[in-house]
Design a protein around this motif. Structure first.
Motif, PDB file in Angstrom:
ATOM      1  N   ALA A 111       0.849  -1.188   0.000  1.00 26.71           N
ATOM      2  CA  ALA A 111       0.000   0.000   0.000  1.00 26.71           C
ATOM      3  C   ALA A 111       0.879   1.230   0.000  1.00 26.71           C
ATOM      4  N   VAL A 112       0.403   2.283  -0.645  1.00 25.31           N
ATOM      5  CA  VAL A 112       1.136   3.532  -0.640  1.00 25.31           C
ATOM      6  C   VAL A 112       0.165   4.672  -0.464  1.00 25.31           C
ATOM      7  N   GLY A 113       0.652   5.773   0.178  1.00 24.77           N
ATOM      8  CA  GLY A 113      -0.145   6.991   0.240  1.00 24.77           C
ATOM      9  C   GLY A 113       0.245   7.876  -0.920  1.00 24.77           C
ATOM     10  N   ARG A 114       1.533   8.021  -1.175  1.00 24.14           N
ATOM     11  CA  ARG A 114       2.096   8.677  -2.341  1.00 24.14           C
ATOM     12  C   ARG A 114       3.292   7.836  -2.759  1.00 24.14           C
ATOM     13  N   PRO A 115       3.659   7.815  -4.026  1.00 23.91           N
ATOM     14  CA  PRO A 115       4.704   6.903  -4.472  1.00 23.91           C
ATOM     15  C   PRO A 115       6.012   7.063  -3.733  1.00 23.91           C
TER      16      PRO A 115
ATOM     17  N   THR B 205      -3.129  -0.388  -3.403  1.00 21.63           N
ATOM     18  CA  THR B 205      -2.666   0.975  -3.195  1.00 21.63           C
ATOM     19  C   THR B 205      -3.746   1.752  -2.452  1.00 21.63           C
ATOM     20  N   VAL B 206      -3.334   2.603  -1.529  1.00 23.12           N
ATOM     21  CA  VAL B 206      -4.267   3.428  -0.768  1.00 23.12           C
ATOM     22  C   VAL B 206      -3.945   4.892  -1.026  1.00 23.12           C
ATOM     23  N   LEU B 207      -4.935   5.653  -1.460  1.00 18.90           N
ATOM     24  CA  LEU B 207      -4.739   7.061  -1.795  1.00 18.90           C
ATOM     25  C   LEU B 207      -5.653   7.960  -0.974  1.00 18.90           C
ATOM     26  N   HIS B 208      -5.131   9.109  -0.594  1.00 15.45           N
ATOM     27  CA  HIS B 208      -5.962  10.128   0.048  1.00 15.45           C
ATOM     28  C   HIS B 208      -6.457  11.092  -1.027  1.00 15.45           C
ATOM     29  N   ALA B 209      -7.754  11.074  -1.264  1.00 18.91           N
ATOM     30  CA  ALA B 209      -8.357  11.975  -2.244  1.00 18.91           C
ATOM     31  C   ALA B 209      -9.857  11.996  -1.989  1.00 18.91           C
ATOM     32  N   ASP B 210     -10.527  12.920  -2.647  1.00 17.98           N
ATOM     33  CA  ASP B 210     -11.959  13.106  -2.442  1.00 17.98           C
ATOM     34  C   ASP B 210     -12.693  12.867  -3.749  1.00 17.98           C
ATOM     35  N   LEU B 211     -13.792  12.137  -3.680  1.00 16.00           N
ATOM     36  CA  LEU B 211     -14.605  11.867  -4.858  1.00 16.00           C
ATOM     37  C   LEU B 211     -14.999  13.145  -5.581  1.00 16.00           C
TER      38      LEU B 211
END
Length: 282
Positions: free
Chosen positions: A6-10, A139-145
Motif C-alpha cells: 500500500a502507498v499513500g504517495r509513491p 494501493t491506498v490514496l488520500h483523495a476526495d470523490l
C-alpha cells in the motif's frame, strides 16, 4: 508498475506515512458510521452517537450495511469472472471482511486494487492492515470523490492501474454523500470518460423510494450534521448517473435483488433502501 502492499504517495514508505489532513473526531463521518453499523471498532463517540440515531429511525440499518457489503462482494466476483483485474474503489470506507481487495485477491491474486478515501482514519487503518497482512497489489490514496481529476491524475493511481485496460470503478454507498450542486453528475461523467471499453461501473446508492417520510426526514437530518450530508435519489436519478453504460442483468434493482446467492433476509425491503447496479462500457 510496482508491486507494493500500500502507498499513500509513491515516494513514501509505509512506516513514514502520516495522515495528510487533521483528523476531526468530533464530527461524525459516514465511513466511520458505516464501520459502526458493521460492528467495527474504528469509530469515535460522535460517529456512534450519530449512527445510533440513524438506527433509531431505521432499526434495520445494521442489516442494510451487511446487505450492501454482500452486494459489493458479489459484484467484485462478477467483475473477476468477466476478466477484470483492476479495481478503483472510491469512498472505500474502513476495510472489513468482504472488502474489495479481500474478495478480488481471493479469486484473482493478480488483481490490482486502488482504495481512495478522504478520511485519515480510513487511510491509517488501511495502511496498517495491509502492512501486516499483504493481500497483493493494493494501493491506498488520500483523495476526495468530489475532485475526480485529482484522483485520476494521482501518481499512485497511474503506477497501480493501466487505464487503457478495463477497470471496475466501485462507487458503493458513497455517491449519496455528494450533492447535486457539488456536481455529482459531472463527477460521474468525468470518471466514466477515463475508463476503457470493457470497464464496469459498480454502484449502490441510497433512495427514498423504500422509506417512510419520517425516516427520510430523520436520517437526512442526522447526516446533515456529519461531514457529508445524505442525498437520497430516485431510481431515475440513480440510473442517469450510469450514463450510456449498458446494464448487465438484472439491471438497476433494489440492493438485495442484484444476483442474490442466498435467501433474502427478513425485512430486507425496509433494511436496504438503496439501488444497485453494474454496467459495462462498450
Amino acid at each position: 508498475m510496482r508491486d507494493e502492499a500500500a502507498v499513500g504517495r509513491p515516494e513514501q514508505e509505509a512506516g513514514e506515512w502520516q495522515p495528510p489532513v487533521e483528523l476531526n473526531t468530533g464530527i461524525p463521518h459516514p465511513a466511520r458510521m458505516y464501520d459502526y453499523y458493521l460492528g467495527g471498532k474504528d469509530n469515535f463517540p460522535a460517529d456512534r452517537e450519530a449512527a445510533e440515531k440513524v438506527i433509531a429511525a431505521m432499526p434495520d440499518a445494521r442489516l442494510g450495511a451487511r446487505i450492501n457489503r454482500e452486494f459489493l462482494s458479489r459484484a467484485v466476483e462478477f467483475a473477476v469472472q468477466q476478466g477484470v483485474r483492476q479495481f478503483l474503489d472510491i469512498g472505500t470506507g474502513i476495510p472489513a471482511v468482504g472488502s474489495t481487495g479481500e474478495v478480488a485477491h481471493r479469486v484473482a491474486p493478480d488483481a490490482r486494487v486502488v482504495y481512495v478515501d478522504n478520511d485519515p482514519i480510513v487511510l491509517t487503518h488501511s495502511r496498517a492492515l495491509l502492512a501486516h497482512h499483504p493481500v497483493g497489489h493494493t494501493t491506498v490514496l488520500h483523495a476526495d470523490l468530489r475532485d475526480p481529476d485529482a484522483i485520476l491524475g494521482d501518481p499512485g493511481l497511474k503506477e497501480a492501474l493501466d487505464l487503457s485496460r478495463p477497470v471496475a470503478l466501485m462507487l458503493v454507498a458513497v455517491l449519496h454523500f455528494v450533492r447535486d450542486e457539488e456536481g455529482a453528475a459531472d463527477i460521474l461523467a468525468r470518471l466514466r470518460s477515463a475508463l476503457a471499453p470493457g470497464s464496469l461501473l459498480i454502484m449502490s446508492h441510497g433512495t427514498q423510494d423504500f422509506m417512510t417520510p419520517a425516516a427520510v426526514a430523520e436520517t437526512t437530518r442526522i447526516y446533515s450534521r456529519a461531514s457529508s450530508p445524505l442525498v437520497l435519489r430516485s431510481k431515475d436519478q440513480v440510473q442517469e448517473l450510469f450514463g450510456d453504460f449498458e446494464f448487465v442483468e438484472p439491471g438497476l434493482v433494489q440492493l438485495p435483488l442484484w444476483r442474490p446467492q442466498a435467501d433474502l433476509p427478513e425485512n430486507w425491503q425496509q433494511a436496504a433502501p438503496a439501488y444497485a447496479g453494474v454496467a459495462v462500457k462498450r
